[in-house]
Write an enzyme that holds these catalytic residues in place. Structure first.
Site, PDB file in Angstrom:
ATOM      1  N   LEU A  55      -0.821  15.641  50.646  1.00 20.74           N
ATOM      2  CA  LEU A  55      -1.703  16.812  50.667  1.00 20.74           C
ATOM      3  C   LEU A  55      -1.152  17.853  51.651  1.00 20.74           C
ATOM      4  O   LEU A  55      -1.585  17.950  52.787  1.00 20.74           O
ATOM      5  CB  LEU A  55      -3.114  16.355  51.085  1.00 20.74           C
TER       6      LEU A  55
ATOM      7  N   GLU B  84       0.647  21.791  51.086  1.00 20.37           N
ATOM      8  CA  GLU B  84       1.218  22.764  50.152  1.00 20.37           C
ATOM      9  C   GLU B  84       2.639  23.150  50.519  1.00 20.37           C
ATOM     10  O   GLU B  84       3.471  23.405  49.649  1.00 20.37           O
ATOM     11  CB  GLU B  84       0.322  24.013  50.067  1.00 20.37           C
TER      12      GLU B  84
ATOM     13  N   GLN C 289      -3.298  23.503  44.036  1.00 16.32           N
ATOM     14  CA  GLN C 289      -4.588  23.130  43.457  1.00 16.32           C
ATOM     15  C   GLN C 289      -5.532  24.330  43.275  1.00 16.32           C
ATOM     16  O   GLN C 289      -6.253  24.400  42.293  1.00 16.32           O
ATOM     17  CB  GLN C 289      -5.220  22.056  44.331  1.00 16.32           C
TER      18      GLN C 289
ATOM     19  N   GLU D 125      -1.043  17.862  44.105  1.00 16.91           N
ATOM     20  CA  GLU D 125      -2.130  16.994  44.576  1.00 16.91           C
ATOM     21  C   GLU D 125      -2.992  16.583  43.386  1.00 16.91           C
ATOM     22  O   GLU D 125      -3.443  17.448  42.624  1.00 16.91           O
ATOM     23  CB  GLU D 125      -2.992  17.757  45.590  1.00 16.91           C
TER      24      GLU D 125
ATOM     25  N   TYR E 282      -5.264  28.090  48.450  1.00 15.96           N
ATOM     26  CA  TYR E 282      -4.467  27.131  49.219  1.00 15.96           C
ATOM     27  C   TYR E 282      -2.971  27.374  49.084  1.00 15.96           C
ATOM     28  O   TYR E 282      -2.166  26.644  49.648  1.00 15.96           O
ATOM     29  CB  TYR E 282      -4.846  25.699  48.822  1.00 15.96           C
TER      30      TYR E 282
ATOM     31  N   HIS F 136     -12.494  28.420  46.108  1.00  9.09           N
ATOM     32  CA  HIS F 136     -12.202  27.931  44.755  1.00  9.09           C
ATOM     33  C   HIS F 136     -12.273  29.065  43.749  1.00  9.09           C
ATOM     34  O   HIS F 136     -12.173  28.837  42.552  1.00  9.09           O
ATOM     35  CB  HIS F 136     -13.173  26.797  44.397  1.00  9.09           C
TER      36      HIS F 136
END
Ligand SMILES: Cc1ncc(C[n+]2csc(CCOP(=O)(O)OP(=O)(O)O)c2C)c(N)n1
Ligand SMILES: [Mg+2]
Length: 729
Positions: free
Chosen positions: A441, A443, A465, A412, A469, A514
């Site tokens: 988008l 996975e 990413q 992505e 994820y 993240h």
């Protein structure tokens, strides 16, 4: 013990003897269906063999000689689908596709499907595909990769395989399959609803909608049941008919002529237009879900009898007689002869050897080697000046793309944007959109693309990413990629390097998703390799070795990039530039298990990786000022850890502090503690500092659950013999 008897067999034999065979279901001639009389008879032979094998599997199980009874009865129409394709067309099959397998084998001289399937039923080590590790439908000669029991998990890679056909051509490399192949991917009506299937169908449609070639035939074998849960009769058709960019075709799986008509049209459409086709094949399920399933518990006797009356073998026999291809007595003879032959081969199969030892079982976890396809001399430029980790990875990727013509990147935002953190900047502009692919988008589709392309001989480097994820697609690695060599004795492989941006410590950014700091799901996968650099120079050496491992050793590799260090330049003070690395050049590779060493002190070894190494280096001056002679050991590889080497690196140290930025439970530090102790390192001289068993919060508290420079200092001082500290003060 008495032999099990089967009502469907009695019904079939009785119908042949009495001549009460059903009339053809469709007014279709042989030529309109694209079959000769001999071909129709051949398809029927495949159906009969498939049926006899199902019944034999249950007899073997009743004698405790067979271990898997999920069968193909009711789905024998798939023989006609095989006939409509070429034996070189890769086929990712539903578990009820023995008839497909057998029919394809009939098209490839020298193959022995009866023996092969029976050896797999009895889990013999001579089973040519899985070597006794699982009952799978698979064969290298037949271009049928074995599938796992996880329903729908093969759809993403089938889509990837279809995509890779044109991609190989664009890359100018020869794939494992002819460029004009069509990929076949079959599954059940229940599996159709799985999010993995829906994601793959969506990706196929999305790809075709953009005008990209995707020659694939999906076959949904709709028997109306997912074990006990019925599929509404019009559900599949309603869900697929209006779908953009996928052709919907239907056929009657109980009728060989109609199935061949539909499958031929599907294959022609997919091959000529290079577009996805969905073939809805209606059939029935006979003999229950598997031998262990008592369908009487959820179906009435009348419902079961109605399904049995729909037996495709009855309809095929009716067709053969109606078209004057065979008489009922010929069919009877064929059936009895086939059953006797299957039984005789089964008796032989039972006597063949089984896997016995762990070493035998594990022999195919690691795939075989193959010659490198690197271009000698290509991709040689060195980066002139020191740079942070992201820039060095970017440069290494650039070089690798030049060096490996079959390598491509997919993920992505990696192309036009150059990645969320700029790691893939400029690569798409330089190498083209087919080498650095901006994906949909999803996975599962990203990993599926990689798996399918790797089946076809390409060298994929997919990117996830963020580590968090990976988890919704993790089975593509855990259940699929990592098991392929195991269940095919290394005959099928899917080497790849998955780049994943991960771990915590981003300054105030992103919160948990993240900053995911848990690797347990990757570390226990047999055969999977995980590399994780702490600095730019190592990042190059590790990445170049990861690609070599995939290219030459066909390994499935994860390359975990510590996001927080991507752009870190300084170690102790602003502008000191001490965390910028130099480019070690294209031929520098850090071998699997090779450790990074800093310092030679014997008071304390800090054993760590990634951000932990950086923090330990930050803590070093303070510890040295306290009189502690220090060394820092960087693991670099987080699986297949060579514990003898780790032990040797720290055994002459008074104390060892393991700094692990991942959660306390399930982290690498557990293994390090256990293995050091097992090698005689005194547990009292050993400690670990880990992240708490927490998720990562936002804002100023973002690093509160993690090891820090200050906490490393605190733990080290507490651990080290107070003598040293007194000496220093
Ligand atoms: C991901 C996953 N969930 C559950 C199962 C257990 N399971 C095996 S087959 C099956 C039903 C599949 O139905 P369908 O796709 O219609 O295939 P059929 O057996 O009817 O041919 C289930 C629930 C599984 N194998 N994989
Ligand atoms: Mg079903």
């Amino acid at each position: 013990m008495s032999e099990p008897s089967f009502r469907i067999e009695h019904n079939f034999l009785r119908a042949l003897r009495t001549g009460a065979l059903p009339a053809p279901r469709h007014a279709l001639t042989l030529s309109a269906a694209g079959l000769s009389a001999a071909q129709l008879a051949g398809l029927f032979e495949a159906q009969v063999l498939s049926r006899c094998l199902d019944l034999e599997a249950r007899r073997l199980q009743a004698r405790q000689e067979g271990f898997y009874t999920i069968g193909s009865s009711g789905h024998e129409g798939m023989a006609a689908v095989a006939h409509a394709l070429r034996p070189t067309d890769p086929a990712f099959l539903h578990y009820r596709d023995a008839a497909f397998f057998i029919q394809r084998a009939r098209q490839v001289p020298g193959t022995t499907p009866t023996r092969d399937l029976l050896l797999s039923f009895v889990a013999s080590s001579e089973d040519p595909i899985a070597g006794g590790r699982h009952k799978v439908l698979g064969s290298k000669a037949l271009n049928i990769p074995p599938q796992t029991s996880t329903i729908a998990s093969h759809l993403p890679k089938a889509v990837g395989a279809a995509f890779s056909l044109a991609l190989a051509r664009r890359l100018g490399v020869s794939g494992a399959w002819p460029a004009d192949s069509v990929v076949l991917c079959s599954f059940g009506d229940g599996s159709f609803n799985h999010s993995t299937a829906q994601g793959a169908l969506n990706t196929a449609a999305w790809t075709a909608y953009r005008g990209l070639p995707l020659p694939i035939v999906f076959v949904c074998e709709d028997n109306g049941l997912a074990i006990s849960v019925p599929t509404p009769p019009a559900w599949i058709e309603s869900a697929m008919r209006g779908r953009p960019a996928i052709h919907y075709l239907a056929c009657d799986g109980l009728d060989l002529l109609d199935t061949h008509r539909g499958a031929r049209e599907a294959a022609q459409l997919a091959r000529a237009r290079k577009q996805p086709v969905f073939l809805h094949l209606r059939c029935v399920r006979l003999l229950g879900h598997a031998g262990s399933d008592a369908e009487q518990g959820y179906l009435s006797a009348a419902q079961i009898a109605a399904m049995e009356a729909q037996d495709p073998l009855l309809y095929s026999a009716g067709l053969l007689v109606a078209h004057g291809v065979l008489t009922a007595s010929h069919i009877l003879e064929l059936y009895q002869h086939t059953a006797a032959r299957v039984h005789a081969v089964a008796e032989q199969a039972c006597r063949r050897p089984k896997l016995r030892t762990a070493a035998e079982v594990m022999a195919s976890i690691v795939p075989p080697r193959r010659p490198s396809r690197a271009r000698a001399g290509a991709g040689a430029e060195r980066l002139a000046s020191p740079a942070p980790l992201a820039r060095l990875i970017n440069h290494a990727l650039d070089r690798l793309l030049a060096r490996y013509p079959h390598l491509f990147l997919a993920g992505e935002d990696i192309g036009r944007k150059g990645g969320v953190y700029g790691v893939t900047l400029r690569l798409q502009a330089k190498y083209g959109a087919h080498r650095v692919i901006d994906t949909v988008l999803d996975e599962q589709s990203i990993l599926g693309l990689a798996l399918g392309a790797a089946h076809n001989g390409l060298l994929p480097m997919p990117e996830i990413q963020y580590l968090a994820y990976l988890h919704n697609a993790e089975d593509q690695l855990r259940g699929e990629a990592a098991t392929l060599a195991f269940f095919s004795q290394g005959q099928f492989t899917n080497p790849l390097v998955v780049r994943i941006a991960g771990l915590a410590y981003q300054k105030g950014f992103g919160g948990h998703f993240h900053n995911d700091n848990a690797l347990a799901v990757l570390r226990d996968i047999p055969g999977l390799i995980v590399a994780c650099p702490s600095n730019g120079t190592d990042a190059v050496g590790l990445l170049q070795e990861c690609v070599r491992l995939a290219d030459e050793e066909q390994r499935v590799v994860v390359y975990l990039e510590p996001i927080a260090l991507y752009h870190t330049r300084d170690l102790h003070a602003p502008d000191d530039g001490l965390w910028c690395g130099t480019d070690p050049g294209p031929d520098h590779r850090l071998a699997l298990g090779e450790l990074g060493l800093w310092g030679e002190g014997r008071d304390l070894a800090i054993l760590s990786y990634a951000n932990g190494v950086y923090l330990a280096r930050q803590a070093a001056p303070e510890l040295q000022r306290a009189g502690i002679a220090l060394r820092i050991v960087d693991l670099r590889w987080l699986t297949a850890i060579d514990h003898d080497r780790v032990h040797a690196a720290v055994k002459d140290c008074e104390r060892v502090l393991i700094v692990d930025e991942c959660r306390r439970s399930g982290s690498v530090s557990e293994e390090l503690m256990a293995e050091l102790c097992a090698r005689g390192f005194d547990g009292a001289r050993l400690a670990r500092l880990t992240a708490a068993d927490s998720f990562i919060p936002l804002g100023v508290a973002a690093t509160s659950t993690l090891p820090s420079r200050a906490r490393i200092v605190e733990h080290a001082l507490r651990l080290v013999d107070p003598r040293h500290i007194r000496q220093a003060s």
